[in-house]
Design an enzyme around this catalytic site. Structure first.
Site, short mmCIF file in Angstrom:
data_model
loop_
_atom_site.label_atom_id
_atom_site.label_comp_id
_atom_site.label_asym_id
_atom_site.label_seq_id
_atom_site.Cartn_x
_atom_site.Cartn_y
_atom_site.Cartn_z
N ASN A 7 -12.62 56.74 -60.63
CA ASN A 7 -11.51 55.90 -61.11
C ASN A 7 -12.12 54.74 -61.88
OD1 ASN A 7 -9.41 54.14 -61.44
ND2 ASN A 7 -8.81 54.10 -59.27
N ARG A 92 -9.44 59.80 -62.72
CA ARG A 92 -8.16 59.14 -62.96
C ARG A 92 -8.14 58.73 -64.44
NH1 ARG A 92 -5.97 53.64 -60.05
NH2 ARG A 92 -3.90 53.72 -60.92
N HIS A 181 1.03 53.93 -61.89
CA HIS A 181 0.89 54.14 -60.44
C HIS A 181 1.40 55.53 -60.04
CE1 HIS A 181 1.35 49.51 -59.78
NE2 HIS A 181 0.06 49.82 -59.79
N ARG A 240 1.17 39.25 -63.65
CA ARG A 240 2.09 39.70 -64.71
C ARG A 240 3.51 39.20 -64.44
NH1 ARG A 240 0.08 45.38 -63.64
NH2 ARG A 240 -1.86 45.55 -64.81
N GLU A 385 -4.38 57.39 -53.34
CA GLU A 385 -4.44 57.94 -54.70
C GLU A 385 -5.62 58.89 -54.88
OE1 GLU A 385 -3.20 54.85 -57.73
OE2 GLU A 385 -3.55 53.59 -56.01
#
Ligand code: AMP
Length: 397
Positions: A7, A92, A181, A240, A385
Site C-alpha cells: 500500500n 492498493r 476507502h 479536510r 483493508e
C-alpha cells in the site's frame, strides 16, 4: 500461499505478508517520509512479536522495497528462507477511472490504462505505479494484482455519481463522483451481511478515521458515497473541510491572495479538525482538548458528528430505509463519544442503543451495539483493508 500486500502512499509505504489459507498476517510494516531527509521503517513479525525499527534515507519507493525484501528473508526479522516464497503481490491502487469495475491482474495492458489515469490521482497514482514496477523488477515472474480504492463504488447509479455540470465536460474529462476507502467499505459490508444473516439488506457504513467517508449499500452493492472526484468531499476530516460551497473559494482566494493550488492545499491540509480546533488533526487530541474546556475543539466534534448524522439521514432516504449502520476506522472503532454524538437523536429511525456497551465496547472485534429488539442494528466492525487486497489477489490468480 503467501501474499505480499503493498500500500504505497505519496511518501509512505505500508506492507503485510498474509498466509491466505489461514488469513493470518505474518509480517506487518511501514515506511514513512520516503524522499525526505530521513525515512523510518517499522517492521513487526506478528507471531514472535519481534520488532525492528531503523532510520534510513530512501530516495524513492524502490529503495524502500529493497530493504523490505531484505527483512523478509532476514534470520531474525523475516519469515522466508528465500524471497521466492512470495507467491503473489496485491497492490492498493487509488483510481479505477471509468476503466475497471473491480480488481485486475497487472500486465502491460492494464498497467498502461492505470498510467493513463494518473491525472485522476496525481499524488498517489505515481507512487502506486512506481511500487508496481519496483516489485515487478525485484520479483520477476511473480503475479501481481491491482486492488482499487474506488472499485467498490463503481456500482453507484449514474444519478448518484454525476455532478450537475455541463454533460459534455463529464464525458470529456470524466469529472464525476468516484468515492474512496472502497476496500474498507467492501470489507465491512461483507462482515455486516454475515452478521445480518443476509446480503439482502440496506447498510450505511461510516468509515471515520483521519480521512472519513460514508457509503450507502443495498444488496451488497454501493449506491452512494460521500467522497467525490477526490477525497476532499463529504465529511469533516482530520485536515479536510469536506462539503463546502464552491463560492467560498472565490472569497478566500481573493481575500487571502491564494491561487487555486494553495486553496486546495488549504482545504485538504489546513481545515477540518485541525482548522477549526487549532489544536490538532488527531481526533483523540481534539477530544481531550474538548474535555478540558476548549470551545473550538468541542465545536469541531459537534460539526463532524452533525455532518455524519445528516449523511445518515440522506442515505436512509436514498436507500428507502436502513437495516444497519456500521462504524469503522480509527475514530469509528474507538471513539464511544463520537458514536454517541451521532446516534443519540436517531431513536426515531428505530435504533435502540445499548449505551453501556457503546461506552465499554471491546476493541478489535465485531460488536453489535444495539439491543436485541432494535429495528435498526448498529455494529462496530474493525476494518481490514489488507485482507481484502490479499483475498482479491488470491481470487484473481
Ligand atoms: P485511521 O485514519 O483510521 O487510522 O484513524 C485515525 C484517527 O482515529 C485519529 O484521528 C485518532 O485520533 C483516532 N482515534 C484512534 N483511537 C481513538 C480513540 N480511542 N478515541 C478517539 N479517537 C481515536
Amino acid at each position: 500461499m503467501n501474499i505480499l500486500v503493498v500500500n504505497a502512499g505519496s511518501s509512505s509505504l505500508k506492507y503485510q505478508v498474509i498466509n491466505i489459507e489461514t488469513e493470518e498476517c505474518l509480517i506487518s510494516g511501514g515506511v514513512d517520509c520516503i524522499g525526505l531527509a530521513e525515512s523510518k521503517i517499522s517492521h513487526s513479525v506478528i507471531k514472535t512479536n519481534v520488532e525492528y525499527s531503523e532510520k534510513f534515507k530512501f530516495n524513492n519507493h524502490t529503495e524502500a522495497l529493497k530493504i523490505v525484501f531484505d527483512l523478509l528473508v532476514d534470520a531474525k526479522y523475516g519469515v522466508f528462507k528465500s524471497i521466492s516464497e512470495i507467491d503473489a503481490v496485491g497492490h492498493r491502487v487509488l483510481h479505477t477511472g471509468e476503466d475497471f469495475t473491480g480488481s485486475v491482474v497487472i500486465n502491460a495492458e492494464t498497467l498502461a490504462i492505470m498510467e493513463k489515469n494518473i491525472p485522476l490521482g496525481p499524488l498517489h497514482m505515481p507512487a502506486n505505479l512506481d511500487s508496481v514496477k519496483s516489485c515487478a523488477s525485484l520479483l520477476p515472474g511473480v503475479p501481481m494484482v491491482a486492488v482499487f480504492d474506488t472499485a467498490f463504488h463503481m456500482t453507484m447509479p449514474k444519478h448518484a455519481y454525476m455532478y450537475a455540470i455541463p454533460y459534455e465536460d463529464y464525458k470529456q474529462y470524466k469529472v464525476r463522483r468516484y468515492g474512496f476507502h472502497g476496500t474498507s467499505h467492501k470489507y465491512v459490508t461483507g462482515v455486516a451481511c454475515e452478521l445480518m444473516g443476509t446480503k439482502n439488506c440496506k447498510i450505511i457504513n461510516c468509515h471515520l478515521g483521519n480521512g472519513s467517508s460514508i457509503s450507502a449499500v443495498a444488496d451488497g452493492k454501493c449506491q452512494d458515497t460521500s467522497m467525490g472526484l477526490t477525497p476532499l468531499e463529504g465529511l469533516v476530516m482530520g485536515t479536510r473541510s469536506g462539503d463546502i460551497d464552491p463560492a467560498c473559494l472565490e472569497v478566500l482566494m481573493d481575500k487571502k491572495g491564494m491561487n487555486i493550488h494553495e486553496m486546495l492545499d488549504y482545504l485538504n491540509k489546513k481545515s477540518g479538525f485541525l482548522g477549526i480546533s487549532g489544536v490538532s488533526s488527531d481526533a483523540r487530541s481534539v477530544q481531550q482538548a474538548a474535555e478540558a474546556g476548549n470551545e473550538r475543539a468541542e465545536l469541531v466534534l459537534a460539526m463532524a458528528a452533525y455532518r455524519v448524522k445528516k449523511y445518515i439521514g440522506s442515505y436512509t432516504a436514498a436507500l428507502g430505509g436502513v437495516d444497519c449502520i456500521v462504524f469503522t476506522g480509527g475514530i469509528g472503532e474507538n471513539s464511544a463519544d463520537t458514536r454517541e454524538r451521532i446516534l443519540k437523536d436517531l431513536t426515531y429511525l428505530g435504533i435502540d442503543m445499548d449505551w453501556d456497551l457503546n461506552e465499554k465496547c471491546p476493541r478489535k472485534q465485531n460488536v453489535e451495539l444495539t439491543k436485541p429488539n432494535s429495528k435498526v442494528k448498529v455494529f462496530v466492525i474493525p476494518t481490514n483493508e489488507e485482507l481484502v487486497i490479499a483475498r482479491e489477489t488470491r481470487d484473481l490468480i
